[in-house]
Motif scaffolding. Structure first.
Motif, PDB file in Angstrom:
ATOM      1  N   LEU A  83       0.824  -1.242  -0.189  1.00 27.48           N
ATOM      2  CA  LEU A  83      -0.191   0.033  -0.059  1.00 27.48           C
ATOM      3  C   LEU A  83       0.826   1.317   0.079  1.00 27.48           C
ATOM      4  CD1 LEU A  83      -3.240  -0.083   0.254  1.00 27.48           C
ATOM      5  CD2 LEU A  83      -2.887   0.618   2.828  1.00 27.48           C
ATOM      6  N   ARG A 117      -0.092   6.345   3.606  1.00 28.55           N
ATOM      7  CA  ARG A 117      -1.017   7.602   3.819  1.00 28.55           C
ATOM      8  C   ARG A 117      -0.836   8.591   4.797  1.00 28.55           C
ATOM      9  NH1 ARG A 117      -2.723   4.419   0.046  1.00 28.55           N
ATOM     10  NH2 ARG A 117      -5.017   4.265  -0.329  1.00 28.55           N
ATOM     11  N   ASN A 168      -2.438  -1.266  10.783  1.00 24.72           N
ATOM     12  CA  ASN A 168      -3.392  -0.585   9.865  1.00 24.72           C
ATOM     13  C   ASN A 168      -3.819  -1.813   8.936  1.00 24.72           C
ATOM     14  OD1 ASN A 168      -4.543   0.721   7.959  1.00 24.72           O
ATOM     15  ND2 ASN A 168      -2.696   1.584   7.187  1.00 24.72           N
ATOM     16  N   PRO A 169      -4.919  -2.678   9.357  1.00 21.75           N
ATOM     17  CA  PRO A 169      -5.247  -3.682   8.586  1.00 21.75           C
ATOM     18  C   PRO A 169      -5.936  -3.351   7.589  1.00 21.75           C
ATOM     19  CG  PRO A 169      -6.766  -3.511  10.539  1.00 21.75           C
ATOM     20  CD  PRO A 169      -5.615  -2.510  10.745  1.00 21.75           C
ATOM     21  N   PRO A 170      -6.354  -4.220   6.479  1.00 22.52           N
ATOM     22  CA  PRO A 170      -7.277  -4.086   5.402  1.00 22.52           C
ATOM     23  C   PRO A 170      -8.599  -3.820   5.996  1.00 22.52           C
ATOM     24  CG  PRO A 170      -6.085  -6.341   5.027  1.00 22.52           C
ATOM     25  CD  PRO A 170      -5.920  -5.813   6.649  1.00 22.52           C
ATOM     26  N   TYR A 171      -9.018  -2.587   5.530  1.00 18.50           N
ATOM     27  CA  TYR A 171     -10.500  -2.325   6.184  1.00 18.50           C
ATOM     28  C   TYR A 171     -11.778  -1.725   5.357  1.00 18.50           C
ATOM     29  CZ  TYR A 171      -8.581   2.416   7.028  1.00 18.50           C
ATOM     30  OH  TYR A 171      -7.787   3.812   6.781  1.00 18.50           O
ATOM     31  N   ILE A 172     -11.340  -1.767   3.980  1.00 17.40           N
ATOM     32  CA  ILE A 172     -12.436  -1.415   3.159  1.00 17.40           C
ATOM     33  C   ILE A 172     -13.230  -2.804   2.693  1.00 17.40           C
ATOM     34  CG2 ILE A 172     -12.717  -0.478   0.782  1.00 17.40           C
ATOM     35  CD1 ILE A 172     -10.232   1.055   1.371  1.00 17.40           C
ATOM     36  N   ALA A 217      -4.168  -5.705   0.702  1.00 18.98           N
ATOM     37  CA  ALA A 217      -3.907  -4.793   1.944  1.00 18.98           C
ATOM     38  C   ALA A 217      -5.108  -3.959   1.992  1.00 18.98           C
ATOM     39  CB  ALA A 217      -2.563  -3.911   1.429  1.00 18.98           C
ATOM     40  N   LEU A 218      -6.325  -3.745   0.955  1.00 16.82           N
ATOM     41  CA  LEU A 218      -7.156  -2.783   1.330  1.00 16.82           C
ATOM     42  C   LEU A 218      -8.434  -3.355   1.647  1.00 16.82           C
ATOM     43  CD1 LEU A 218      -6.800  -1.025  -2.357  1.00 16.82           C
ATOM     44  CD2 LEU A 218      -6.851  -0.174   0.073  1.00 16.82           C
ATOM     45  N   GLU A 277      -5.505   1.572  12.986  1.00 15.22           N
ATOM     46  CA  GLU A 277      -6.003   2.441  12.204  1.00 15.22           C
ATOM     47  C   GLU A 277      -7.551   1.768  11.975  1.00 15.22           C
ATOM     48  OE1 GLU A 277      -3.699   4.448   9.240  1.00 15.22           O
ATOM     49  OE2 GLU A 277      -5.445   4.289   7.897  1.00 15.22           O
TER      50      GLU A 277
HETATM   51  N1  GLN Z   1      -6.575   4.402   4.121  1.00 12.68           N
HETATM   52  C1  GLN Z   1      -6.555   3.610   3.140  1.00 12.68           C
HETATM   53  C2  GLN Z   1      -7.453   3.952   2.036  1.00 12.68           C
HETATM   54  O1  GLN Z   1      -8.055   4.777   2.404  1.00 12.68           O
HETATM   55  C3  GLN Z   1      -6.947   1.954   3.413  1.00 12.68           C
HETATM   56  C4  GLN Z   1      -6.173   1.436   4.287  1.00 12.68           C
HETATM   57  C5  GLN Z   1      -6.491  -0.098   4.646  1.00 12.68           C
HETATM   58  O2  GLN Z   1      -7.420  -0.407   4.235  1.00 12.68           O
HETATM   59  N2  GLN Z   1      -5.774  -0.366   5.949  1.00 12.68           N
HETATM   60  O3  GLN Z   1      -7.396   3.895   0.885  1.00 12.68           O
END
Ligand code: GLN
Length: 301
Positions: free
Chosen positions: A109, A112, A207-211, A231-232, A262
Protein backbone atom coordinates in the motif's frame (compact mmCIF):
# COMPACT_ATOMS: atom_id res chain seq x y z
CA UNK A 1 1.74 28.54 -28.42
CA UNK A 2 3.27 25.82 -26.28
CA UNK A 3 0.49 23.47 -27.28
CA UNK A 4 1.23 24.12 -30.95
CA UNK A 5 4.84 23.24 -30.32
CA UNK A 6 3.93 20.04 -28.53
CA UNK A 7 1.49 18.78 -31.12
CA UNK A 8 3.77 19.67 -33.96
CA UNK A 9 3.66 16.89 -36.61
CA UNK A 10 0.18 15.92 -35.32
CA UNK A 11 1.90 13.51 -32.96
CA UNK A 12 2.86 13.74 -29.33
CA UNK A 13 6.52 14.38 -29.92
CA UNK A 14 7.70 16.64 -27.18
CA UNK A 15 10.00 14.10 -25.56
CA UNK A 16 12.63 14.58 -28.25
CA UNK A 17 16.05 14.78 -26.73
CA UNK A 18 17.58 18.20 -27.09
CA UNK A 19 14.57 19.96 -25.61
CA UNK A 20 15.31 22.13 -22.63
CA UNK A 21 14.30 21.23 -19.09
CA UNK A 22 11.92 24.15 -18.98
CA UNK A 23 10.05 23.13 -22.17
CA UNK A 24 9.83 19.52 -21.02
CA UNK A 25 8.61 20.55 -17.59
CA UNK A 26 5.84 22.69 -19.06
CA UNK A 27 4.81 20.15 -21.65
CA UNK A 28 4.79 17.28 -19.13
CA UNK A 29 2.70 19.39 -16.74
CA UNK A 30 0.32 20.27 -19.57
CA UNK A 31 -0.22 16.61 -20.47
CA UNK A 32 -0.87 15.70 -16.84
CA UNK A 33 -3.21 18.62 -16.47
CA UNK A 34 -5.13 17.62 -19.59
CA UNK A 35 -5.53 14.16 -18.06
CA UNK A 36 -7.20 15.77 -15.05
CA UNK A 37 -4.30 15.24 -12.65
CA UNK A 38 -4.53 17.84 -9.91
CA UNK A 39 -0.93 18.58 -8.92
CA UNK A 40 0.26 18.43 -12.51
CA UNK A 41 3.18 20.86 -12.17
CA UNK A 42 4.50 19.22 -8.99
CA UNK A 43 4.25 15.73 -10.43
CA UNK A 44 5.92 16.92 -13.64
CA UNK A 45 8.87 18.26 -11.67
CA UNK A 46 9.16 14.99 -9.72
CA UNK A 47 9.24 13.08 -13.01
CA UNK A 48 11.95 15.35 -14.42
CA UNK A 49 14.00 15.01 -11.25
CA UNK A 50 13.63 11.23 -11.44
CA UNK A 51 14.44 11.00 -15.14
CA UNK A 52 17.46 13.30 -15.00
CA UNK A 53 18.80 12.71 -11.50
CA UNK A 54 18.73 16.48 -10.99
CA UNK A 55 17.58 18.19 -7.82
CA UNK A 56 14.61 20.53 -7.74
CA UNK A 57 17.05 23.41 -7.36
CA UNK A 58 18.88 22.31 -10.54
CA UNK A 59 15.61 22.38 -12.45
CA UNK A 60 14.89 25.89 -11.25
CA UNK A 61 18.39 27.31 -11.61
CA UNK A 62 19.28 25.77 -14.97
CA UNK A 63 16.05 25.60 -16.97
CA UNK A 64 17.90 25.88 -20.29
CA UNK A 65 19.95 22.71 -19.89
CA UNK A 66 19.06 19.94 -22.30
CA UNK A 67 18.10 16.35 -21.61
CA UNK A 68 19.93 13.39 -23.10
CA UNK A 69 18.09 10.88 -25.27
CA UNK A 70 18.07 8.34 -22.44
CA UNK A 71 16.64 10.86 -20.02
CA UNK A 72 13.97 11.97 -22.47
CA UNK A 73 12.99 8.34 -23.07
CA UNK A 74 12.88 7.68 -19.36
CA UNK A 75 10.62 10.71 -18.89
CA UNK A 76 8.36 9.46 -21.67
CA UNK A 77 7.97 6.09 -19.91
CA UNK A 78 7.16 7.73 -16.57
CA UNK A 79 4.62 10.01 -18.18
CA UNK A 80 2.95 7.20 -20.11
CA UNK A 81 2.55 5.09 -16.96
CA UNK A 82 1.10 8.03 -15.07
CA UNK A 83 -1.32 8.75 -17.92
CA UNK A 84 -2.45 5.12 -17.70
CA UNK A 85 -3.61 5.94 -14.16
CA UNK A 86 -0.74 4.42 -12.19
CA UNK A 87 -0.32 6.35 -8.90
CA UNK A 88 2.65 8.71 -8.99
CA UNK A 89 4.29 6.87 -6.07
CA UNK A 90 4.36 3.59 -8.03
CA UNK A 91 5.54 5.38 -11.15
CA UNK A 92 8.50 6.83 -9.27
CA UNK A 93 8.86 3.87 -6.88
CA UNK A 94 8.95 6.11 -3.81
CA UNK A 95 6.59 7.62 -1.26
CA UNK A 96 7.23 10.05 1.57
CA UNK A 97 6.24 9.05 5.05
CA UNK A 98 6.98 10.96 8.22
CA UNK A 99 9.78 12.90 6.52
CA UNK A 100 11.52 9.87 5.01
CA UNK A 101 11.50 8.43 1.55
CA UNK A 102 10.25 4.82 1.28
CA UNK A 103 10.49 2.49 -1.68
CA UNK A 104 7.05 1.34 -2.79
CA UNK A 105 5.84 -1.13 -5.39
CA UNK A 106 2.37 -2.47 -6.21
CA UNK A 107 3.08 -5.20 -3.62
CA UNK A 108 2.54 -2.66 -0.84
CA UNK A 109 0.00 0.00 0.00
CA UNK A 110 1.15 3.57 -0.57
CA UNK A 111 1.67 5.02 2.93
CA UNK A 112 -1.04 7.55 3.82
CA UNK A 113 -0.90 10.74 5.91
CA UNK A 114 -3.49 9.24 8.30
CA UNK A 115 -1.01 6.51 9.12
CA UNK A 116 1.56 9.17 10.02
CA UNK A 117 -0.94 10.21 12.69
CA UNK A 118 -1.06 6.62 13.96
CA UNK A 119 2.74 6.67 14.22
CA UNK A 120 2.57 10.04 15.98
CA UNK A 121 0.25 8.53 18.61
CA UNK A 122 2.67 5.65 19.16
CA UNK A 123 5.62 8.03 19.49
CA UNK A 124 3.77 9.92 22.22
CA UNK A 125 3.98 6.81 24.44
CA UNK A 126 6.78 6.78 27.04
CA UNK A 127 10.20 5.60 25.91
CA UNK A 128 9.95 2.94 28.60
CA UNK A 129 6.78 1.52 27.01
CA UNK A 130 8.34 1.52 23.53
CA UNK A 131 11.42 -0.18 24.98
CA UNK A 132 9.16 -3.14 25.82
CA UNK A 133 8.80 -4.01 22.13
CA UNK A 134 6.60 -2.75 19.31
CA UNK A 135 4.95 -5.01 16.77
CA UNK A 136 3.16 -3.99 13.57
CA UNK A 137 0.75 -6.52 12.08
CA UNK A 138 0.23 -6.14 8.32
CA UNK A 139 3.30 -3.99 7.87
CA UNK A 140 3.36 -3.63 4.05
CA UNK A 141 6.19 -1.25 3.12
CA UNK A 142 7.33 -1.36 6.75
CA UNK A 143 6.74 2.39 7.10
CA UNK A 144 5.32 2.06 10.64
CA UNK A 145 8.00 0.02 12.44
CA UNK A 146 10.83 1.58 10.41
CA UNK A 147 9.72 5.09 11.36
CA UNK A 148 9.43 4.09 15.02
CA UNK A 149 12.86 2.43 14.93
CA UNK A 150 14.37 5.56 13.35
CA UNK A 151 12.68 7.94 15.79
CA UNK A 152 13.29 5.76 18.88
CA UNK A 153 16.45 3.80 18.19
CA UNK A 154 16.17 1.97 21.53
CA UNK A 155 12.83 0.36 20.69
CA UNK A 156 12.71 -3.27 19.61
CA UNK A 157 10.54 -3.23 16.48
CA UNK A 158 9.00 -6.13 14.59
CA UNK A 159 6.99 -6.03 11.36
CA UNK A 160 4.71 -8.90 10.32
CA UNK A 161 3.15 -9.45 6.92
CA UNK A 162 1.56 -12.38 5.15
CA UNK A 163 3.09 -11.29 1.84
CA UNK A 164 6.69 -12.30 1.14
CA UNK A 165 6.78 -9.70 -1.65
CA UNK A 166 5.74 -6.94 0.76
CA UNK A 167 8.42 -8.04 3.23
CA UNK A 168 11.07 -7.76 0.52
CA UNK A 169 10.06 -4.11 0.09
CA UNK A 170 10.03 -3.59 3.87
CA UNK A 171 13.50 -5.14 4.29
CA UNK A 172 14.92 -2.98 1.57
CA UNK A 173 13.41 0.13 3.20
CA UNK A 174 14.88 -0.81 6.56
CA UNK A 175 18.34 -1.25 5.10
CA UNK A 176 18.15 1.99 3.08
CA UNK A 177 17.06 3.92 6.16
CA UNK A 178 19.39 2.14 8.56
CA UNK A 179 16.52 0.94 10.75
CA UNK A 180 16.87 -2.07 12.99
CA UNK A 181 13.59 -3.97 12.52
CA UNK A 182 12.91 -7.70 12.59
CA UNK A 183 10.56 -9.13 9.98
CA UNK A 184 8.25 -12.12 10.27
CA UNK A 185 6.27 -13.64 7.42
CA UNK A 186 2.98 -14.69 8.97
CA UNK A 187 -0.78 -14.24 8.75
CA UNK A 188 -2.01 -11.91 11.47
CA UNK A 189 -5.06 -14.17 11.89
CA UNK A 190 -3.02 -17.35 12.46
CA UNK A 191 -3.70 -18.68 15.99
CA UNK A 192 -0.07 -19.85 16.12
CA UNK A 193 1.23 -16.30 15.64
CA UNK A 194 2.36 -15.81 19.22
CA UNK A 195 4.41 -19.04 19.16
CA UNK A 196 6.00 -17.92 15.89
CA UNK A 197 6.95 -14.60 17.46
CA UNK A 198 8.29 -16.27 20.58
CA UNK A 199 7.85 -13.21 22.79
CA UNK A 200 5.38 -10.59 23.95
CA UNK A 201 5.29 -6.86 23.26
CA UNK A 202 4.19 -3.71 25.03
CA UNK A 203 2.71 -2.09 21.92
CA UNK A 204 0.75 -3.68 19.08
CA UNK A 205 0.01 -1.56 16.03
CA UNK A 206 -1.98 -2.39 12.94
CA UNK A 207 -3.37 -0.71 9.88
CA UNK A 208 -5.21 -3.80 8.64
CA UNK A 209 -7.24 -4.09 5.43
CA UNK A 210 -10.48 -2.32 6.33
CA UNK A 211 -12.34 -1.41 3.17
CA UNK A 212 -15.45 -3.61 2.79
CA UNK A 213 -15.54 -5.37 -0.60
CA UNK A 214 -18.77 -3.61 -1.50
CA UNK A 215 -16.98 -0.24 -1.34
CA UNK A 216 -14.53 -1.26 -4.07
CA UNK A 217 -16.67 0.32 -6.77
CA UNK A 218 -16.62 3.70 -5.03
CA UNK A 219 -12.84 3.81 -4.56
CA UNK A 220 -10.75 6.03 -6.80
CA UNK A 221 -9.65 3.96 -9.83
CA UNK A 222 -6.00 4.70 -8.97
CA UNK A 223 -6.48 2.92 -5.65
CA UNK A 224 -8.80 0.15 -6.86
CA UNK A 225 -6.83 -0.76 -9.97
CA UNK A 226 -3.28 -0.44 -8.68
CA UNK A 227 -2.94 -0.86 -4.92
CA UNK A 228 -2.86 -4.41 -3.51
CA UNK A 229 -6.36 -5.72 -2.73
CA UNK A 230 -4.80 -7.90 -0.05
CA UNK A 231 -3.89 -4.75 1.89
CA UNK A 232 -7.11 -2.86 1.24
CA UNK A 233 -10.13 -5.13 1.43
CA UNK A 234 -11.60 -6.69 4.55
CA UNK A 235 -13.96 -9.06 2.71
CA UNK A 236 -17.66 -8.94 3.46
CA UNK A 237 -17.17 -8.37 7.22
CA UNK A 238 -15.72 -4.86 7.75
CA UNK A 239 -14.56 -5.93 11.23
CA UNK A 240 -12.88 -9.17 10.15
CA UNK A 241 -9.30 -8.14 10.99
CA UNK A 242 -10.30 -6.29 14.18
CA UNK A 243 -11.99 -9.45 15.44
CA UNK A 244 -8.77 -11.34 14.71
CA UNK A 245 -6.71 -8.63 16.45
CA UNK A 246 -8.97 -8.85 19.52
CA UNK A 247 -8.31 -12.60 19.61
CA UNK A 248 -4.58 -12.34 19.07
CA UNK A 249 -3.69 -9.27 21.07
CA UNK A 250 -4.13 -10.70 24.60
CA UNK A 251 -1.54 -13.37 23.75
CA UNK A 252 0.88 -10.90 22.19
CA UNK A 253 0.50 -7.76 24.34
CA UNK A 254 1.73 -7.69 27.91
CA UNK A 255 -0.43 -6.53 30.80
CA UNK A 256 -0.48 -2.72 30.82
CA UNK A 257 0.53 -2.61 27.14
CA UNK A 258 -1.24 -0.85 24.30
CA UNK A 259 -3.03 -1.57 21.06
CA UNK A 260 -3.28 1.19 18.44
CA UNK A 261 -5.13 0.46 15.24
CA UNK A 262 -6.11 2.47 12.21
CA UNK A 263 -9.78 2.17 11.25
CA UNK A 264 -12.23 2.99 8.49
CA UNK A 265 -13.86 6.36 9.25
CA UNK A 266 -17.27 4.66 9.44
CA UNK A 267 -16.17 1.87 11.79
CA UNK A 268 -15.12 3.91 14.83
CA UNK A 269 -17.83 2.96 17.28
CA UNK A 270 -18.05 -0.64 16.09
CA UNK A 271 -14.32 -1.24 16.63
CA UNK A 272 -14.37 0.65 19.91
CA UNK A 273 -17.17 -1.65 21.10
CA UNK A 274 -15.27 -4.71 20.01
CA UNK A 275 -12.27 -3.80 22.17
CA UNK A 276 -14.43 -2.75 25.12
CA UNK A 277 -16.36 -6.00 25.00
CA UNK A 278 -13.13 -7.98 24.83
CA UNK A 279 -12.20 -6.44 28.19
CA UNK A 280 -9.62 -3.88 27.06
CA UNK A 281 -9.46 -0.74 29.19
CA UNK A 282 -8.98 3.00 28.49
CA UNK A 283 -10.47 2.45 25.03
CA UNK A 284 -10.47 5.69 23.04
CA UNK A 285 -11.42 6.79 19.56
CA UNK A 286 -9.22 9.45 17.93
CA UNK A 287 -9.98 11.56 14.88
CA UNK A 288 -7.52 12.37 12.12
CA UNK A 289 -6.61 15.89 11.00
CA UNK A 290 -9.66 16.02 8.77
CA UNK A 291 -11.87 15.25 11.78
CA UNK A 292 -12.76 11.68 10.77
CA UNK A 293 -12.63 8.71 13.14
CA UNK A 294 -9.28 7.09 12.42
CA UNK A 295 -7.53 5.49 15.39
CA UNK A 296 -8.58 3.23 18.26
CA UNK A 297 -6.29 3.07 21.24
CA UNK A 298 -6.81 0.56 24.04
CA UNK A 299 -4.88 -0.81 26.97
CA UNK A 300 -4.46 -4.33 28.25
CA UNK A 301 -5.65 -4.59 31.88
N1 GLN B 1 -6.39 4.23 4.20
C1 GLN B 1 -6.48 3.43 3.03
C2 GLN B 1 -7.42 4.07 2.03
O1 GLN B 1 -8.17 4.95 2.39
C3 GLN B 1 -6.95 2.03 3.36
C4 GLN B 1 -5.97 1.34 4.19
C5 GLN B 1 -6.48 0.08 4.74
O2 GLN B 1 -7.39 -0.57 4.25
N2 GLN B 1 -5.90 -0.27 5.82
O3 GLN B 1 -7.44 3.75 0.88
Amino acid sequence: MLKAQIYDHGQFKFMDAGQTISILLSSTALRLNEAGIESARTEASWMLMHATGRSKMDLIMRPDEKMTTDQAEHLQILLSRRLEGVPIQYVLGVADFYGRSFTVSPDVLIPRPETEELVESVLRLDAEVLGGGVIDLGTGSGCIPITIACERPGALCVGVDVSAAALRVARSNASQLGANVQWVEADMCDPALQEMLGRTFSVLISNPPYIPDEEAASLQPEVRNHEPGLALFSGSDPLHFYRALCEQAPRIVRSGGYVLVEIHADAGLAVLHLFEQAGWIDCALQQDLSGRDRIIRARMP
